[in-house]
Scaffold this motif. Structure first.
Motif, mmCIF file in Angstrom:
data_model
loop_
_atom_site.group_PDB
_atom_site.id
_atom_site.type_symbol
_atom_site.label_atom_id
_atom_site.label_comp_id
_atom_site.label_asym_id
_atom_site.label_seq_id
_atom_site.Cartn_x
_atom_site.Cartn_y
_atom_site.Cartn_z
ATOM 1 N N VAL A 126 0.857 -1.181 0.000
ATOM 2 C CA VAL A 126 0.000 0.000 0.000
ATOM 3 C C VAL A 126 0.892 1.229 0.000
ATOM 4 O O VAL A 126 1.715 1.396 0.902
ATOM 5 N N PRO A 127 0.770 2.110 -0.991
ATOM 6 C CA PRO A 127 1.631 3.301 -1.019
ATOM 7 C C PRO A 127 1.456 4.150 0.227
ATOM 8 O O PRO A 127 0.350 4.327 0.730
ATOM 9 N N LYS A 128 2.551 4.691 0.717
ATOM 10 C CA LYS A 128 2.497 5.554 1.900
ATOM 11 C C LYS A 128 2.295 7.017 1.526
ATOM 12 O O LYS A 128 1.813 7.802 2.329
ATOM 13 N N ASP A 129 2.677 7.385 0.294
ATOM 14 C CA ASP A 129 2.482 8.744 -0.182
ATOM 15 C C ASP A 129 1.004 8.966 -0.510
ATOM 16 O O ASP A 129 0.399 8.160 -1.249
ATOM 17 N N PRO A 130 0.355 10.018 0.027
ATOM 18 C CA PRO A 130 -1.082 10.211 -0.188
ATOM 19 C C PRO A 130 -1.498 10.280 -1.656
ATOM 20 O O PRO A 130 -2.539 9.730 -2.027
ATOM 21 N N ALA A 131 -0.693 10.934 -2.510
ATOM 22 C CA ALA A 131 -1.051 11.050 -3.920
ATOM 23 C C ALA A 131 -0.989 9.691 -4.616
ATOM 24 O O ALA A 131 -1.884 9.324 -5.379
ATOM 25 N N ARG A 132 0.073 8.939 -4.355
ATOM 26 C CA ARG A 132 0.185 7.601 -4.963
ATOM 27 C C ARG A 132 -0.880 6.664 -4.419
ATOM 28 O O ARG A 132 -1.437 5.838 -5.146
ATOM 29 N N LEU A 133 -1.171 6.780 -3.123
ATOM 30 C CA LEU A 133 -2.214 5.944 -2.546
ATOM 31 C C LEU A 133 -3.570 6.264 -3.167
ATOM 32 O O LEU A 133 -4.333 5.350 -3.517
ATOM 33 N N ALA A 134 -3.873 7.554 -3.328
ATOM 34 C CA ALA A 134 -5.148 7.944 -3.919
ATOM 35 C C ALA A 134 -5.267 7.426 -5.352
ATOM 36 O O ALA A 134 -6.333 6.962 -5.769
ATOM 37 N N LEU A 170 -9.832 -7.330 -1.753
ATOM 38 C CA LEU A 170 -8.860 -7.441 -0.668
ATOM 39 C C LEU A 170 -7.919 -6.246 -0.647
ATOM 40 O O LEU A 170 -7.630 -5.682 0.430
ATOM 41 N N TYR A 171 -7.452 -5.825 -1.810
ATOM 42 C CA TYR A 171 -6.552 -4.672 -1.836
ATOM 43 C C TYR A 171 -7.266 -3.416 -1.348
ATOM 44 O O TYR A 171 -6.724 -2.634 -0.552
ATOM 45 N N GLU A 172 -8.504 -3.225 -1.793
ATOM 46 C CA GLU A 172 -9.267 -2.068 -1.339
ATOM 47 C C GLU A 172 -9.460 -2.120 0.176
ATOM 48 O O GLU A 172 -9.290 -1.107 0.878
ATOM 49 N N GLN A 173 -9.800 -3.273 0.693
ATOM 50 C CA GLN A 173 -9.962 -3.434 2.139
ATOM 51 C C GLN A 173 -8.671 -3.106 2.878
ATOM 52 O O GLN A 173 -8.681 -2.425 3.909
ATOM 53 N N ARG A 174 -7.541 -3.567 2.358
ATOM 54 C CA ARG A 174 -6.259 -3.314 3.008
ATOM 55 C C ARG A 174 -5.896 -1.830 2.981
ATOM 56 O O ARG A 174 -5.326 -1.301 3.940
ATOM 57 N N VAL A 175 -6.251 -1.134 1.895
ATOM 58 C CA VAL A 175 -6.018 0.313 1.838
ATOM 59 C C VAL A 175 -6.862 1.013 2.901
ATOM 60 O O VAL A 175 -6.377 1.883 3.633
ATOM 61 N N TYR A 176 -8.136 0.637 3.002
ATOM 62 C CA TYR A 176 -8.999 1.238 4.014
ATOM 63 C C TYR A 176 -8.435 1.008 5.418
ATOM 64 O O TYR A 176 -8.445 1.923 6.254
ATOM 65 N N ARG A 177 -7.976 -0.182 5.678
ATOM 66 C CA ARG A 177 -7.441 -0.496 7.008
ATOM 67 C C ARG A 177 -6.182 0.319 7.298
ATOM 68 O O ARG A 177 -5.971 0.768 8.425
ATOM 69 N N TYR A 178 -5.353 0.505 6.286
ATOM 70 C CA TYR A 178 -4.156 1.329 6.458
ATOM 71 C C TYR A 178 -4.554 2.772 6.782
ATOM 72 O O TYR A 178 -3.998 3.400 7.695
ATOM 73 N N LEU A 179 -5.524 3.303 6.044
ATOM 74 C CA LEU A 179 -5.953 4.683 6.279
ATOM 75 C C LEU A 179 -6.607 4.836 7.650
ATOM 76 O O LEU A 179 -6.477 5.890 8.293
#
Length: 318
Positions: A73-81, A118-127
């Protein structure tokens, strides 16, 4: 509805620490207790055999790579978005394809839906765990994706606030969920009988047991896909089987109706689990399903997580 195996209930109940769902972790149960930019690649279809020819066959179209189960999961907000926007669009296209050419009433979800969800869920959990990144990422998302992300991240954060990490061995029984459309039919049967919206019932089941994937009883004895305590089941189970999905959904609708739904969902859900964070999370997930039924199918493929003192651990999925 009562203390449930995979969810952490409010501190006074100290339910087993599992973050399931909607995020979310299944919480204690009744009576006491992912403006999308990219599209998913079309499924491979059989073609008639080509006529014999000395010419080389034309190359097959390339299929975009699906995210790996542990894709970074990207840590940079722009790349994550950017990653979340592309994933959200591909996931919803994959769900449309599944509903159009597959059979959600039978079997499991296809691989594109599972991996993208799963990837979307993992991004949400990171955020949910990184609110500063989340606040910067929201403004870089398309409006519709931002609204959905905020709801899901907030719900996950609410439920994580109730979790008590497990320090010892993890003893939790999990199993595949019943087919998505079979569950949907059961939600709607319960809605017709008791007037409780199916999206609310689905959100409760998501939070409690990740659509029935968690089958372990809680240490205080809450059981079944909707996590009933025996006394509550006796009062509202209508003679059914506490471990049967259809019976449990009818009982949950019965209990919620008796507790104030559909007139006052907050009151009814608070009776189901005495936590405002729980109530807020359920209603946020229900709102997303009301806005777009594809969110139900995305939630359906969310995986079971357990919170431990060494971090979170995924118990289901690829």
């Amino acid at each position: 509805m009562n203390d449930q195996p995979a969810v952490i209930s409010p501190p006074r109940r100290r339910v087993l620490a599992a973050v399931l769902a909607a995020v979310v972790l299944p919480l204690s149960g009744c009576g006491g207790s992912a403006g999308e930019a990219a599209s998913v690649a079309p499924r491979e279809r059989l073609s008639p055999p080509a006529p014999a020819s000395s010419a080389s066959p034309a190359p097959e179209p390339s299929v975009p790579d699906l995210p790996a189960p542990d894709e970074a999961v990207p840590k940079d907000p722009a790349r994550l978005a950017d990653a979340l926007t592309r994933t959200a669009g591909r996931l919803r296209d994959a769900i449309d394809d599944w509903r159009r050419t597959g059979d959600p009433a039978k079997g499991e979800a296809p691989e594109p839906v599972v991996l993208l969800s799963l990837y979307e869920q993992r991004v949400y959990r990171y955020l949910a765990r990184n609110p500063k990144v989340a606040s910067r990422a929201y403004g870089k998302l398309p409006k519709a994706v931002a609204a959905r992300t905020k709801d899901n991240v907030t719900a996950i954060r609410d439920l994580l606030s109730l979790a008590h990490p497990v320090s010892g061995p993890i003893k939790m029984k999990v199993k595949p969920a019943e087919p998505a459309d079979a569950l949907l039919a059961a939600f709607k049967r319960a809605e017709r009988r008791f007037g409780v919206e199916w999206e609310v019932l689905a959100a409760v089941m998501l939070v409690e047991t990740k659509f029935g994937r968690v089958r372990s009883p809680s240490y205080v004895g809450a059981r079944g896909p909707m996590q009933f305590m025996p006394g509550t089941w006796k009062a509202y189970g209508m003679g059914g089987d506490i471990d049967d999905t259809g019976d449990a959904l009818l009982a949950a609708a019965n209990y919620l109706h008796a507790s104030g739904a559909p007139g006052d969902y907050r009151r009814a859900l608070y009776a189901y689990n005495h936590s405002q964070a729980y109530v807020d999370a359920v209603l946020l997930h229900a709102r997303q399903m009301k806005q777009d039924i594809r969110n139900y199918y995305a939630y359906y493929t969310w995986q079971v997580y357990v919170i431990t003192t060494k971090g979170e651990r995924r118990l289901t999925g690829p």
